[in-house]
Design an enzyme around this catalytic site. Sequence first.
Site, PDB file in Angstrom:
ATOM      1  N   ASN A   9       0.863  -1.184   0.000  1.00  0.00           N
ATOM      2  CA  ASN A   9       0.000   0.000   0.000  1.00  0.00           C
ATOM      3  C   ASN A   9       0.898   1.232   0.000  1.00  0.00           C
ATOM      4  OD1 ASN A   9      -1.789   2.060   0.514  1.00  0.00           O
ATOM      5  ND2 ASN A   9      -2.390   1.345   2.556  1.00  0.00           N
ATOM      6  N   TRP A  10       0.955   1.896  -1.148  1.00  0.00           N
ATOM      7  CA  TRP A  10       1.858   3.054  -1.268  1.00  0.00           C
ATOM      8  C   TRP A  10       1.298   4.286  -0.580  1.00  0.00           C
ATOM      9  CZ3 TRP A  10       4.322   3.183  -6.895  1.00  0.00           C
ATOM     10  CH2 TRP A  10       5.191   2.104  -7.025  1.00  0.00           C
ATOM     11  N   LYS A  11       0.025   4.231  -0.166  1.00  0.00           N
ATOM     12  CA  LYS A  11      -0.623   5.394   0.465  1.00  0.00           C
ATOM     13  C   LYS A  11      -0.437   6.624  -0.440  1.00  0.00           C
ATOM     14  CE  LYS A  11      -0.099   3.104   4.864  1.00  0.00           C
ATOM     15  NZ  LYS A  11       0.037   3.199   6.322  1.00  0.00           N
ATOM     16  N   HIS A  93      -9.422   0.863   5.251  1.00  0.00           N
ATOM     17  CA  HIS A  93      -8.130   1.090   5.905  1.00  0.00           C
ATOM     18  C   HIS A  93      -8.341   2.042   7.086  1.00  0.00           C
ATOM     19  CE1 HIS A  93      -4.025   2.328   6.681  1.00  0.00           C
ATOM     20  NE2 HIS A  93      -3.626   1.282   5.981  1.00  0.00           N
ATOM     21  N   GLU A  95      -6.739   4.456   8.116  1.00  0.00           N
ATOM     22  CA  GLU A  95      -6.527   5.878   7.810  1.00  0.00           C
ATOM     23  C   GLU A  95      -7.769   6.480   7.145  1.00  0.00           C
ATOM     24  OE1 GLU A  95      -2.806   5.346   5.761  1.00  0.00           O
ATOM     25  OE2 GLU A  95      -1.860   4.826   7.664  1.00  0.00           O
ATOM     26  N   GLU A 163      -4.777  -5.005  10.749  1.00  0.00           N
ATOM     27  CA  GLU A 163      -3.743  -3.996  10.962  1.00  0.00           C
ATOM     28  C   GLU A 163      -4.008  -3.265  12.277  1.00  0.00           C
ATOM     29  OE1 GLU A 163      -1.875  -2.653   6.958  1.00  0.00           O
ATOM     30  OE2 GLU A 163      -3.685  -1.485   7.265  1.00  0.00           O
ATOM     31  N   GLY A 169       3.104   2.267  10.853  1.00  0.00           N
ATOM     32  CA  GLY A 169       4.067   3.357  10.713  1.00  0.00           C
ATOM     33  C   GLY A 169       4.806   3.707  11.985  1.00  0.00           C
ATOM     34  N   SER A 209       3.970  -2.071  10.263  1.00  0.00           N
ATOM     35  CA  SER A 209       5.428  -2.107  10.460  1.00  0.00           C
ATOM     36  C   SER A 209       6.067  -3.431  10.057  1.00  0.00           C
ATOM     37  CB  SER A 209       5.780  -1.754  11.912  1.00  0.00           C
ATOM     38  OG  SER A 209       5.404  -0.419  12.204  1.00  0.00           O
ATOM     39  N   GLY A 230       3.067  -1.077   4.175  1.00  0.00           N
ATOM     40  CA  GLY A 230       3.079   0.330   3.787  1.00  0.00           C
ATOM     41  C   GLY A 230       4.476   0.767   3.380  1.00  0.00           C
ATOM     42  N   GLY A 231       5.178   1.401   4.312  1.00  0.00           N
ATOM     43  CA  GLY A 231       6.480   2.007   4.011  1.00  0.00           C
ATOM     44  C   GLY A 231       7.462   1.088   3.294  1.00  0.00           C
TER      45      GLY A 231
HETATM   46  P1  13P Z   1       3.407   0.392   7.520  1.00  0.00           P
HETATM   47  O1  13P Z   1       3.888  -0.899   6.901  1.00  0.00           O
HETATM   48  O2  13P Z   1       4.116   1.601   6.956  1.00  0.00           O
HETATM   49  O3  13P Z   1       3.376   0.333   9.009  1.00  0.00           O
HETATM   50  O4  13P Z   1       1.879   0.585   7.037  1.00  0.00           O
HETATM   51  C1  13P Z   1       0.994  -0.458   7.206  1.00  0.00           C
HETATM   52  C2  13P Z   1      -0.252  -0.129   6.494  1.00  0.00           C
HETATM   53  O5  13P Z   1      -1.028   0.709   6.934  1.00  0.00           O
HETATM   54  C3  13P Z   1      -0.532  -0.818   5.224  1.00  0.00           C
HETATM   55  O6  13P Z   1      -1.838  -0.616   4.804  1.00  0.00           O
END
Ligand code: 13P
Length: 249
Positions: A9-11, A93, A95, A163, A169, A209, A230-231
């Site tokens: 997920n590149w957000k 998600h 967020e 999650e 993050g 993470s 994510g990251g």
């Molecule tokens: P991180 O891997 O950056 O913690 O993000 C997880 C996430 O929210 C994937 O959707």
Amino acid sequence: MRRKLAAGNWKMNGTAASLRELNALKSLLPADAPDVVICPPAPLLFRACEAARETGISIGAQDCHMQESGAFTGDISAAMIADTGATYVIVGHSERREAHEERDRDVRKKAQTAWNAGLTAIICIGETLEDHEANNTLDIIAGQLAGSLPGDMTATNTVIAYEPIWAIGTGKVPTLEQIVEVHDFIRSKLAVRYGTDVADMIPLLYGGSVKPDNAATIFRAENVDGALVGGASLKAADFAPIIRALAQS
Ligand code: 13P
């Protein structure tokens, strides 16, 4: 055998130049790589599908509107996502739930709309730090499962991602025992509601993470079938070792 899936997920990160990571990722993957999906920002979907064509990597969106079409300025429908060639969409998600006040019933409608467009929905659930510290995790997860999953879910149109919000993050990851407990719980809840045939085949992802150095430990959990990353999905050099760890699990 349940399929394994590594989802990135590149957000709100990346531009067209970032799409070179798709080919880089392909070159770093083992022959027995599990399914891989990258979810770039919506403006990149078309080009991402073109860039991924020879790679075996699938492309997904990060959200869709719950309605099929209409006067929703700035929103994107599931059919538009499918029209780009993308085959997945993340819904619910944390967020989105937090920043856009999406409720379980919105997430449920989004999943349904995604299926109507032929997309696989990656439905996200997870508890806050407050709920985690108050030992309410399983209650929250049970409520989100009941509210966010449509009744006619099948083993092929859905992936569920757990999650914990406090792990996203932050570099904080639940213990393996905690991950096992929640994923076992999710699978058992699915079995009660949908029957074991469906529950046994739905991929359950862990997210929060996930990094190259903790992926192998997380994938030891029997009911973890992959990760939503994510990251560490932004760079092929970081995502590839996570995918390799999944292939070896
Ligand atoms: P991180 O891997 O950056 O913690 O993000 C997880 C996430 O929210 C994937 O959707």
